[in-house]
Scaffold this active site. Structure first.
Site: not given
Length: 230
Positions: A10, A60-61, A63-65, A188
């Site tokens: 990070d 962490k995608l 969206d549309i396929p 967290q």
């Protein structure tokens, strides 16, 4: 992906990353998230791979396929070891993500995020309008992930045990929210120690600030590694 604690890098720049990695004289598993990848791009990934480290590219995608499939085709060429999508995108999106990945790389593992470890049950109910417990919401996403043919999920270690019982021990459970005893929780919410995560069935753990912000990062890493592998 080696069975080592995955260090969340990070940092804001490639220089900071290399300064940190230069402290270590051993192969590591590291996580590159959105903040770092959007700042540095593929060049940093290539330089880290040259050092012999394993990489979890945590974008962490969602969206549309078709869009996710094409994006995965590009990520496949980076030769990382682990990538992810959001399970909330649905079975079709996850299936297409895997297809896109496999067009150029047969070895990269692909997993799906269930619920972020910063999510509380109140947020789940009031903001996401999911009227179940966090555990049931996570398990539902894990079921969809396995049905889509992915290799596992990102979840809290607190949910790893129930996922293992229903979906098998070979189904990956990559768990952030790991804090050594006495460490700050930061943002967290659903956390455990490395030892507890192992007992609960985590297959991989992700640790960031307890290592990267430690005054003695090598010592901190080795203590966590020892407790995880013992």
């Amino acid at each position: 992906m080696r069975n080592l604690p995955i260090i969340a890098l990070d940092f804001k720049s490639a220089d900071e990353v290399h300064t940190f990695l230069n402290k270590f004289n051993e192969p590591l598993c590291v996580k590159i998230g959105m903040e770092l990848f959007y700042q540095t791009g593929p060049a940093l990934i290539k330089s880290i791979k040259k050092r012999g480290h394993d990489i979890f590219l945590d974008l962490k995608l969602h969206d549309i396929p078709n869009t996710v499939s094409k994006a995965m085709e590009g990520l496949a060429r980076l030769d990382v070891d682990l990538v992810n999508v959001h399970a909330a995108g649905g079975i079709k999106m996850m299936e297409e993500a895997k297809k896109g990945l496999r067009k150029h790389n047969a070895d990269i593992k692909i997993i799906a995020v269930t619920q972020l470890t910063s999510t509380t049950e109140t947020q789940l109910h009031e903001e996401q309008n999911i009227q179940t417990s966090i555990e049931e919401a996570v398990l539902n996403y894990a079921r969809l992930t396995k049905k889509a043919g992915l290799d596992g999920v990102v979840c809290s270690p607190l949910e790893a045990e129930m996922i293992s019982k229903e979906l098998g021990t070979d189904f990956l459970k990559v768990t952030p929210g790991i804090r050594p005893k006495g460490a700050a929780r930061n943002d967290q919410q659903r956390i455990t120690t490395p030892e507890e995560a192992k007992t609960l069935g985590s297959t991989h753990i992700v640790v960031g600030r307890p290592i990267t912000q430690s005054e003695h990062p090598i010592d901190s890493y080795h203590k966590i590694k020892e407790s995880w592998l013992s």
